[in-house]
Write an enzyme that holds these catalytic residues in place. Structure first.
Site, mmCIF file in Angstrom:
data_model
loop_
_atom_site.group_PDB
_atom_site.id
_atom_site.type_symbol
_atom_site.label_atom_id
_atom_site.label_comp_id
_atom_site.label_asym_id
_atom_site.label_seq_id
_atom_site.Cartn_x
_atom_site.Cartn_y
_atom_site.Cartn_z
ATOM 1 N N GLN A 126 29.479 81.677 49.186
ATOM 2 C CA GLN A 126 31.057 81.938 49.353
ATOM 3 C C GLN A 126 31.729 80.535 49.490
ATOM 4 O O GLN A 126 31.394 80.206 50.592
ATOM 5 C CB GLN A 126 31.244 83.048 50.162
ATOM 6 C CG GLN A 126 32.871 83.280 50.578
ATOM 7 C CD GLN A 126 33.605 83.731 49.388
ATOM 8 O OE1 GLN A 126 34.269 83.013 49.035
ATOM 9 N NE2 GLN A 126 33.591 85.012 49.060
ATOM 10 N N GLN A 134 38.484 98.632 41.437
ATOM 11 C CA GLN A 134 37.685 97.557 40.919
ATOM 12 C C GLN A 134 36.355 97.516 41.630
ATOM 13 O O GLN A 134 36.435 97.250 42.744
ATOM 14 C CB GLN A 134 38.033 96.141 40.535
ATOM 15 C CG GLN A 134 37.047 95.388 39.893
ATOM 16 C CD GLN A 134 37.783 94.023 39.559
ATOM 17 O OE1 GLN A 134 38.803 93.566 39.983
ATOM 18 N NE2 GLN A 134 36.945 93.358 38.824
ATOM 19 N N GLY A 141 33.528 90.266 44.805
ATOM 20 C CA GLY A 141 34.474 91.098 45.497
ATOM 21 C C GLY A 141 34.180 91.127 47.143
ATOM 22 O O GLY A 141 34.217 92.360 47.725
ATOM 23 N N GLU A 142 34.141 90.021 47.881
ATOM 24 C CA GLU A 142 33.959 90.028 49.172
ATOM 25 C C GLU A 142 35.057 90.541 50.116
ATOM 26 O O GLU A 142 34.786 91.276 51.099
ATOM 27 C CB GLU A 142 33.296 88.596 49.787
ATOM 28 C CG GLU A 142 32.916 88.583 51.137
ATOM 29 C CD GLU A 142 32.114 87.712 51.604
ATOM 30 O OE1 GLU A 142 32.031 87.415 52.768
ATOM 31 O OE2 GLU A 142 31.613 86.785 50.783
ATOM 32 N N ARG A 143 36.277 90.304 49.709
ATOM 33 C CA ARG A 143 37.482 90.820 50.290
ATOM 34 C C ARG A 143 37.484 92.136 50.366
ATOM 35 O O ARG A 143 37.914 93.024 51.433
ATOM 36 C CB ARG A 143 38.823 90.257 49.578
ATOM 37 C CG ARG A 143 38.829 88.553 50.026
ATOM 38 C CD ARG A 143 40.195 88.265 49.402
ATOM 39 N NE ARG A 143 41.234 88.641 49.879
ATOM 40 C CZ ARG A 143 42.194 89.609 49.354
ATOM 41 N NH1 ARG A 143 41.932 90.126 48.229
ATOM 42 N NH2 ARG A 143 43.139 89.909 50.018
ATOM 43 N N ARG A 144 37.040 93.010 49.197
ATOM 44 C CA ARG A 144 36.985 94.422 49.223
ATOM 45 C C ARG A 144 35.996 94.933 49.834
ATOM 46 O O ARG A 144 36.259 95.966 50.625
ATOM 47 C CB ARG A 144 36.844 94.755 47.522
ATOM 48 C CG ARG A 144 38.169 94.923 46.634
ATOM 49 C CD ARG A 144 37.747 94.792 45.215
ATOM 50 N NE ARG A 144 37.551 93.388 44.810
ATOM 51 C CZ ARG A 144 36.595 93.302 43.601
ATOM 52 N NH1 ARG A 144 35.931 94.459 42.891
ATOM 53 N NH2 ARG A 144 36.396 92.239 43.230
ATOM 54 N N GLU A 191 35.207 82.519 40.681
ATOM 55 C CA GLU A 191 36.324 83.578 40.946
ATOM 56 C C GLU A 191 37.254 83.164 42.047
ATOM 57 O O GLU A 191 38.562 83.685 41.952
ATOM 58 C CB GLU A 191 35.563 84.948 41.681
ATOM 59 C CG GLU A 191 36.282 86.237 41.904
ATOM 60 C CD GLU A 191 35.597 87.053 42.852
ATOM 61 O OE1 GLU A 191 35.890 88.207 42.705
ATOM 62 O OE2 GLU A 191 34.902 86.741 43.583
#
Length: 295
Positions: A52, A76, A93-96, A127
């Site tokens: 990341q 998503q 998708g780490e924030r999700r 991303e």
């Protein structure tokens, strides 16, 4: 339109289009999407992406995202890959993931992909670069990692990301700044343009003082540049004193000097041991010639 990821790994536009019509390619994409089943994965079995590029997460924005997910659900799913027998690593998708963790969810919707470390790192980097929320240092580090992962030149990387080569080069130049300056950018205490103005300052103590002044007086970039010019002015004046300007020599004088030197050279070749001394005075050139009376 191809994604940046496909431009890195797709084997090139020519290779990917040979033997396939447009309809067949679309069908292949739909088939791949259909094969990506959304599954529920225990959240405590998931680990963050080791590649990341984002080092600072805005907690307020994560909180906002968690409230949105609480109200509307996850639109998503996150993308993960198997890390070992009992764990999965986030690809995208780490924030999700962080937002769902705040909500104390026990399971999260996810798509499991079979990707290598290199592919996982590249997807995470690209991303985040597409989101344009990274600090200049995080972006520079992402560029550096992509260069190393794919053995690319700066020009090739810029083409693949659809950016100018100067943009990539300017970002990478920030990594030459001392660590405390980079950390100030990461904390958003100074902007990228502030940092670029400080590249010309080589003294780290002065750089630290400049960061303090930017924070204390809320200097914009122009104010910083003006202060740096004032700091450099005494050094420039000193350099001018150390290197006095030489008066320009006119073309006629150069011709005269060269003619005299050529004549003296011919005399020397004739066997006469001529001795000369040249002196550059303020208002004139002086050439002293000594011709011995005996050979």
């Amino acid at each position: 339109m191809k994604s940046p990821f496909s431009r890195f790994f797709g084997g090139g536009d020519k290779a990917s289009s040979e033997g396939k019509g447009e309809v067949e390619q679309v069908a292949q994409v739909e088939k791949t999407k259909a094969a990506e089943e959304v599954v529920k994965i225990p959240i405590d079995k998931i680990i963050p992406n080791r590649f990341q590029p984002r080092t600072v997460f805005d907690e307020e924005k994560i909180e906002e995202l968690s409230r949105t997910i609480h109200t509307h659900g996850v639109i998503q799913p996150i993308v993960i890959r198997r890390f070992d027998e009992d764990r999965f690593e986030i690809i995208a998708g780490e924030r999700r993931y962080r937002a769902m963790k705040k909500l104390d969810w026990t399971e999260v919707p996810a798509i499991v992909r079979d990707l290598t470390d290199k592919e996982t790192a590249s997807i995470a980097l690209i991303e985040n670069l597409q989101r344009e929320e990274l600090t200049a240092i995080e972006e520079a580090l992402a560029y550096q990692q992509l260069l190393e992962l794919h053995s690319l030149t700066q020009e090739a990387l810029a083409q693949r990301l659809g950016k100018g080569q100067s943009t990539v080069a300017n970002k990478l130049r920030l990594l030459k700044l001392p660590q405390f300056v980079q950390e100030a950018i990461l904390r958003r205490e100074i902007t990228e343009r502030h940092a670029r103005a400080m590249i010309s300052v080589k003294d780290e103590e002065v750089q630290a003082q400049l960061i303090s002044l930017i924070k204390e007086y809320d200097w914009n970039v122009r104010q910083l540049e003006e202060h740096i010019q004032q700091l450099n002015a005494p050094k420039e004046e000193e350099a001018k004193k150390e290197k006095p300007k030489r008066k320009a020599i006119s073309k006629d004088i150069r011709i005269a000097l060269n003619t005299i030197k050529q004549s003296l050279s011919m005399v020397t070749k004739s066997g006469i041991n001529v001795k000369t001394e040249e002196e550059d005075n303020e208002d004139y050139y002086q050439i002293t010639v000594r011709i011995p009376k005996k050979k």
